[in-house]
Write an enzyme that holds these catalytic residues in place. Sequence first.
Site, PDB file in Angstrom:
ATOM      1  N   ASP A 208       0.821  -1.214   0.000  1.00 48.22           N
ATOM      2  CA  ASP A 208       0.000   0.000   0.000  1.00 48.22           C
ATOM      3  C   ASP A 208       0.854   1.263   0.000  1.00 48.22           C
ATOM      4  O   ASP A 208       0.432   2.317  -0.452  1.00 48.22           O
ATOM      5  CB  ASP A 208      -0.922  -0.016   1.227  1.00 48.22           C
ATOM      6  CG  ASP A 208      -1.816   1.216   1.282  1.00 48.22           C
ATOM      7  OD1 ASP A 208      -2.601   1.405   0.344  1.00 48.22           O
ATOM      8  OD2 ASP A 208      -1.708   1.994   2.252  1.00 48.22           O
ATOM      9  N   ARG A 209       2.084   1.145   0.527  1.00 52.54           N
ATOM     10  CA  ARG A 209       2.951   2.321   0.638  1.00 52.54           C
ATOM     11  C   ARG A 209       3.438   2.823  -0.727  1.00 52.54           C
ATOM     12  O   ARG A 209       3.729   3.996  -0.896  1.00 52.54           O
ATOM     13  CB  ARG A 209       4.143   1.976   1.552  1.00 52.54           C
ATOM     14  CG  ARG A 209       5.096   3.094   1.838  1.00 52.54           C
ATOM     15  CD  ARG A 209       4.440   4.257   2.528  1.00 52.54           C
ATOM     16  NE  ARG A 209       3.874   3.906   3.817  1.00 52.54           N
ATOM     17  CZ  ARG A 209       3.104   4.688   4.539  1.00 52.54           C
ATOM     18  NH1 ARG A 209       2.793   5.885   4.076  1.00 52.54           N
ATOM     19  NH2 ARG A 209       2.623   4.300   5.708  1.00 52.54           N
ATOM     20  N   LEU A 289      -7.449   6.496   1.953  1.00 56.11           N
ATOM     21  CA  LEU A 289      -7.565   7.560   0.937  1.00 56.11           C
ATOM     22  C   LEU A 289      -6.305   7.717   0.105  1.00 56.11           C
ATOM     23  O   LEU A 289      -6.221   8.623  -0.722  1.00 56.11           O
ATOM     24  CB  LEU A 289      -7.876   8.898   1.627  1.00 56.11           C
ATOM     25  CG  LEU A 289      -9.227   8.961   2.358  1.00 56.11           C
ATOM     26  CD1 LEU A 289      -9.356  10.262   3.105  1.00 56.11           C
ATOM     27  CD2 LEU A 289     -10.374   8.798   1.376  1.00 56.11           C
ATOM     28  N   ARG A 290      -5.324   6.838   0.330  1.00 59.81           N
ATOM     29  CA  ARG A 290      -4.073   6.987  -0.410  1.00 59.81           C
ATOM     30  C   ARG A 290      -4.290   6.837  -1.917  1.00 59.81           C
ATOM     31  O   ARG A 290      -3.647   7.514  -2.710  1.00 59.81           O
ATOM     32  CB  ARG A 290      -3.036   5.983   0.103  1.00 59.81           C
ATOM     33  CG  ARG A 290      -1.627   6.311  -0.373  1.00 59.81           C
ATOM     34  CD  ARG A 290      -0.572   5.472   0.319  1.00 59.81           C
ATOM     35  NE  ARG A 290      -0.287   5.987   1.633  1.00 59.81           N
ATOM     36  CZ  ARG A 290      -0.320   5.270   2.742  1.00 59.81           C
ATOM     37  NH1 ARG A 290      -0.629   3.998   2.698  1.00 59.81           N
ATOM     38  NH2 ARG A 290      -0.023   5.813   3.902  1.00 59.81           N
ATOM     39  N   GLY A 291      -5.191   5.954  -2.307  1.00 60.26           N
ATOM     40  CA  GLY A 291      -5.475   5.756  -3.733  1.00 60.26           C
ATOM     41  C   GLY A 291      -5.992   7.019  -4.390  1.00 60.26           C
ATOM     42  O   GLY A 291      -5.575   7.384  -5.504  1.00 60.26           O
TER      43      GLY A 291
END
Length: 354
Positions: A208-209, A289-291
């Site tokens: 995910d990072r 919300l990173r996407g």
Amino acid sequence: MVQENSKEFTTPIFPFTAIVGQDEMKLALQLNVIDPKIGGVLIMGDRGTGKSTTIRAIADLLPEIEAVAEDPFNSHPTNLELMSSEVKSKIQNNSGDIQTEFIKVPMIDLPLGATEDRVCGTIDIEKALTEGIKSFEPGLLAKANRGILYVDEINLLDDHLVDILLDSAASGWNTVEREGISIRHPARFVLVGSGNPEEGELRPQLLDRFGMQAEIATEKDPTLRVKIVEERTSFDQSPKIWLDKYEEEQQELRDRIVAAQKLLPNVKIEYDFRIKISEVCSRLDVDGLRGDIVTTRAAQAYAAYDKRDKVTIDDISQVIVLCLRHRLRKDPLDYTVESYKVEKIFKEIFEIEE
């Protein structure tokens, strides 16, 4: 005389503009160089497809950066987030002029078997106790500040090193503590990892990072395969001739990246597009919300790369698969390719006809 000829003794690096195919990987690397806040690139694919060659080539392509002279952290002379505590203190106390120099963008390899001290750096306790001096031996994270940190076969990296990378990637700082002594320094870098999916999955936290994931495969077209082999052979036999041949193209791309970096702060994206990007992420059940953030940033970087100050639907379509495919939840009973799922939902929400 030695200084003048020193470049002849450096290992020649294959030109970025001479690399055939692998457009996904090349685009992802260029966008991360334009905006390092995208969060790095994970490159997954077959062995022997030029992953390492391409990553070294992008680092070699980049223009030199201004750094504080003889500073182990490549400190920026004006940006507080990119300078060490010592440089910051000097500036705040007006204690002497800050000398600067132009250096190549650091490209640091993180070996799989590296120790924690090698990655983070070490504090000389004896010197601290006897002389009262904080003596710090910088590690790989210090050397990678303002550059690229490359981890080959990242899916085989030890868990304790993964944790260190996660901390630094999240905060942009590295903290080393030992016997009550603490040293903190900036560690902002473009994290680039590569690996073969057959050798194991990445931990979800690390996956995910990464801002983007590029997938590459072995070229099937025999004509193109022959071309790749011939170009590599020619380069190995006469690298100087090869580098001269591509120097003009290299300089053009270098100028384009610098222009995009300057234009990026002025690139706007419509509110309606931001809403639709978030709708895509919501429909795909992307955690957090990173996407949303990464897709928006990448679309702006793509527009800047294309010399425009306004994001279009085409900009979003070029980056959205790269930004979201690795964030989808794995369903062991669903064999639909992640890229296809992202494209399908994107076209539905942005009302693009097949």
